[in-house]
Design a protein around this motif. Structure first.
Motif, PDB file in Angstrom:
ATOM      1  N   GLY A 267     -17.015 -13.321  10.036  1.00 22.39           N
ATOM      2  CA  GLY A 267     -18.007 -12.476  10.234  1.00 22.39           C
ATOM      3  C   GLY A 267     -17.898 -11.371  11.305  1.00 22.39           C
ATOM      4  O   GLY A 267     -18.710 -10.560  11.278  1.00 22.39           O
ATOM      5  N   GLU A 268     -16.726 -11.326  12.085  1.00 20.41           N
ATOM      6  CA  GLU A 268     -16.422 -10.180  12.885  1.00 20.41           C
ATOM      7  C   GLU A 268     -15.615  -9.122  12.236  1.00 20.41           C
ATOM      8  O   GLU A 268     -14.745  -9.319  11.484  1.00 20.41           O
ATOM      9  N   PRO A 269     -16.278  -7.922  12.435  1.00 20.02           N
ATOM     10  CA  PRO A 269     -15.344  -6.615  11.940  1.00 20.02           C
ATOM     11  C   PRO A 269     -13.921  -6.636  12.453  1.00 20.02           C
ATOM     12  O   PRO A 269     -13.918  -6.930  13.501  1.00 20.02           O
ATOM     13  N   LEU A 270     -13.123  -6.299  11.586  1.00 20.18           N
ATOM     14  CA  LEU A 270     -11.644  -6.503  11.889  1.00 20.18           C
ATOM     15  C   LEU A 270     -10.993  -5.014  11.527  1.00 20.18           C
ATOM     16  O   LEU A 270     -11.056  -4.439  10.501  1.00 20.18           O
ATOM     17  N   ALA A 271     -10.335  -4.730  12.518  1.00 15.57           N
ATOM     18  CA  ALA A 271      -9.300  -3.415  12.175  1.00 15.57           C
ATOM     19  C   ALA A 271      -7.956  -3.916  12.510  1.00 15.57           C
ATOM     20  O   ALA A 271      -7.716  -4.591  13.477  1.00 15.57           O
ATOM     21  N   ILE A 272      -6.884  -3.446  11.723  1.00 17.38           N
ATOM     22  CA  ILE A 272      -5.642  -3.626  11.877  1.00 17.38           C
ATOM     23  C   ILE A 272      -4.807  -2.404  12.039  1.00 17.38           C
ATOM     24  O   ILE A 272      -4.986  -1.457  11.402  1.00 17.38           O
ATOM     25  N   SER A 273      -3.897  -2.461  13.275  1.00 14.97           N
ATOM     26  CA  SER A 273      -3.337  -1.282  13.588  1.00 14.97           C
ATOM     27  C   SER A 273      -1.959  -1.456  13.499  1.00 14.97           C
ATOM     28  O   SER A 273      -1.390  -2.356  14.237  1.00 14.97           O
ATOM     29  N   SER A 274      -1.021  -0.305  13.071  1.00 17.74           N
ATOM     30  CA  SER A 274       0.473  -0.410  13.037  1.00 17.74           C
ATOM     31  C   SER A 274       0.838   0.785  13.108  1.00 17.74           C
ATOM     32  O   SER A 274       0.445   1.852  12.346  1.00 17.74           O
ATOM     33  N   VAL A 275       1.598   1.153  14.298  1.00 17.29           N
ATOM     34  CA  VAL A 275       2.117   2.435  14.756  1.00 17.29           C
ATOM     35  C   VAL A 275       3.699   2.383  14.412  1.00 17.29           C
ATOM     36  O   VAL A 275       4.123   1.567  15.456  1.00 17.29           O
ATOM     37  N   LEU A 276       4.340   3.263  13.466  1.00 19.89           N
ATOM     38  CA  LEU A 276       5.793   2.987  13.439  1.00 19.89           C
ATOM     39  C   LEU A 276       6.381   1.614  13.474  1.00 19.89           C
ATOM     40  O   LEU A 276       7.337   1.296  14.256  1.00 19.89           O
ATOM     41  N   GLN A 277       5.862   0.634  12.825  1.00 16.34           N
ATOM     42  CA  GLN A 277       6.154  -0.600  12.738  1.00 16.34           C
ATOM     43  C   GLN A 277       6.573  -1.070  11.238  1.00 16.34           C
ATOM     44  O   GLN A 277       7.488  -1.822  11.034  1.00 16.34           O
ATOM     45  N   LEU A 278       5.654  -0.746  10.281  1.00 19.15           N
ATOM     46  CA  LEU A 278       5.773  -1.495   9.049  1.00 19.15           C
ATOM     47  C   LEU A 278       7.127  -1.149   8.231  1.00 19.15           C
ATOM     48  O   LEU A 278       7.694  -1.930   7.384  1.00 19.15           O
ATOM     49  N   HIS A 279       7.550  -0.199   8.820  1.00 19.69           N
ATOM     50  CA  HIS A 279       9.018   0.335   8.281  1.00 19.69           C
ATOM     51  C   HIS A 279       9.988  -0.723   8.341  1.00 19.69           C
ATOM     52  O   HIS A 279      10.916  -1.057   7.582  1.00 19.69           O
ATOM     53  N   SER A 280       9.828  -1.481   9.367  1.00 19.23           N
ATOM     54  CA  SER A 280      10.789  -2.798   9.794  1.00 19.23           C
ATOM     55  C   SER A 280      10.787  -3.708   8.710  1.00 19.23           C
ATOM     56  O   SER A 280      11.970  -4.365   8.937  1.00 19.23           O
ATOM     57  N   LEU A 281       9.805  -3.894   7.951  1.00 20.33           N
ATOM     58  CA  LEU A 281       9.818  -4.944   7.047  1.00 20.33           C
ATOM     59  C   LEU A 281      10.642  -4.567   5.572  1.00 20.33           C
ATOM     60  O   LEU A 281      10.735  -5.320   4.829  1.00 20.33           O
ATOM     61  N   LEU A 282      11.109  -3.276   5.727  1.00 21.44           N
ATOM     62  CA  LEU A 282      12.042  -2.979   4.595  1.00 21.44           C
ATOM     63  C   LEU A 282      13.380  -4.040   4.528  1.00 21.44           C
ATOM     64  O   LEU A 282      13.832  -4.281   3.684  1.00 21.44           O
ATOM     65  N   ALA A 283      13.626  -4.498   6.015  1.00 18.85           N
ATOM     66  CA  ALA A 283      14.715  -5.366   5.957  1.00 18.85           C
ATOM     67  C   ALA A 283      14.367  -6.877   5.473  1.00 18.85           C
ATOM     68  O   ALA A 283      15.406  -7.589   4.891  1.00 18.85           O
ATOM     69  N   THR A 284      13.155  -7.140   4.715  1.00 20.20           N
ATOM     70  CA  THR A 284      12.880  -8.520   4.128  1.00 20.20           C
ATOM     71  C   THR A 284      13.440  -8.657   2.790  1.00 20.20           C
ATOM     72  O   THR A 284      13.497  -9.688   2.169  1.00 20.20           O
ATOM     73  N   ASP A 285      13.964  -7.437   2.151  1.00 21.63           N
ATOM     74  CA  ASP A 285      14.637  -7.469   0.891  1.00 21.63           C
ATOM     75  C   ASP A 285      16.101  -7.793   1.217  1.00 21.63           C
ATOM     76  O   ASP A 285      16.924  -8.074   0.365  1.00 21.63           O
ATOM     77  N   ASP A 286      16.697  -7.760   2.415  1.00 17.66           N
ATOM     78  CA  ASP A 286      18.200  -8.082   2.698  1.00 17.66           C
ATOM     79  C   ASP A 286      18.291  -9.588   2.452  1.00 17.66           C
ATOM     80  O   ASP A 286      17.393 -10.420   2.745  1.00 17.66           O
ATOM     81  N   PRO A 287      19.403 -10.079   1.570  1.00 25.64           N
ATOM     82  CA  PRO A 287      19.655 -11.368   1.658  1.00 25.64           C
ATOM     83  C   PRO A 287      19.832 -12.142   2.721  1.00 25.64           C
ATOM     84  O   PRO A 287      19.249 -13.403   2.784  1.00 25.64           O
TER      85      PRO A 287
END
Length: 270
Positions: free
Chosen positions: A201-221
């Motif tokens: 029931g609580e309003p939620l905000a998600i913030s990401s500054v200069l971070q999500l690009h790091s997950l490009l590495a998740t495609d790495d074997p």
């Protein structure tokens, strides 16, 4: 070579080097990098300077084909927490990009959460208290009754979160602001969604500054084959959810359709 010829040569060689790396021809890529090193210069003309940093990036990509070499090279180059924080502070002071991102995000959250008694924020790139100090000041200026602000900061270093918590609490006391800071020590790719303190029931905000690009590495074997502890087999990590949602993580400011607060009447991401 004159400047124009040198620029064309660097562009051609950099392009060929990238193709060698993509095809797995590391020996040829190494030869290309050697040629580039003789022509590029960190204090030369514009193309020479660009080539210097592009070649460094290509070299890092080439090293991804090995396991031991990158680890060995990084042993003596790891920044201490205090050095890392100092570098970020210098970047923040010298360039306006982060400050602009913080101000825009704070204004957007304040507008989206106007009139709410409780605001819950998940900070996926927690390291700098300035972003949320901006938000507290904004809320203080524009609302008669300041809301209860709950911030959950995610960072892989406990010391960073502890320092951030101190700055936020000091500022909250000055502003007479009701603040709760929750620290979660974790990398973003291993973040356990079920462990986030999100209340129904609580309003939620998600913030990401200069971070999500790091997950490009998740495609790495190597990353994808990383084994997880037995107790975490039933936990959904951020990287796993990102893969299932087919989201392009190259965007550092995008709406994330993660089921973090499905029953909440309002939630947003920045």
């Amino acid at each position: 070579m004159n400047g124009e010829e040198r620029g064309k040569y660097l562009v051609l060689t950099l392009n060929n080097c990238a193709k060698f790396i993509e095809s797995g021809s590391i020996v040829n890529a190494d030869t290309a990098l050697d040629y580039i090193a003789h022509v590029a210069s960190h204090d030369g003309d514009a193309m020479q300077r660009v080539a210097t940093y592009v070649s460094e990036g290509l070299a890092c990509q080439a090293l991804k084909n090995f396991r031991g070499v990158p680890k060995a090279l990084s042993l003596s180059k790891t920044l201490s927490t205090s050095e890392e924080l100092l570098v970020k502070k210098l970047f923040f002071d010298m360039f306006p990009f982060l400050e602009i991102a913080y101000v825009i995000t704070s204004h957007a959250i304040a507008e989206a959460m106007e009139g709410e008694e409780v605001i819950n924020i998940i900070d996926l790139s927690a390291s700098d208290a300035a972003q949320w100090i901006y938000l507290m000041k904004r809320l203080k200026e524009n609302q008669n009754n300041t809301p209860f602000l709950k911030i959950t900061g995610i960072h892989e270093k406990k010391e960073v979160l502890e320092k951030m918590a101190i700055y936020l609490r000091v500022e909250a006391e000055k502003l007479n602001f009701h603040l709760q800071f929750n620290a979660i020590v974790s990398t973003l790719e291993n973040l356990d969604l079920e462990g986030l303190p999100v209340m129904k029931g609580e309003p939620l905000a998600i913030s990401s500054v200069l971070q999500l690009h790091s997950l490009l590495a998740t495609d790495d074997p190597i990353v994808c084959s990383r084994s997880l502890p037995a107790e975490s087999m039933n936990q959904r990590t951020f990287a796993e959810m990102l893969g299932k949602q087919k989201i392009n993580p190259s965007s550092n400011s995008s709406l994330l359709p993660l089921p973090l607060c499905a029953s909440s009447p309002r939630w947003c991401a920045f």
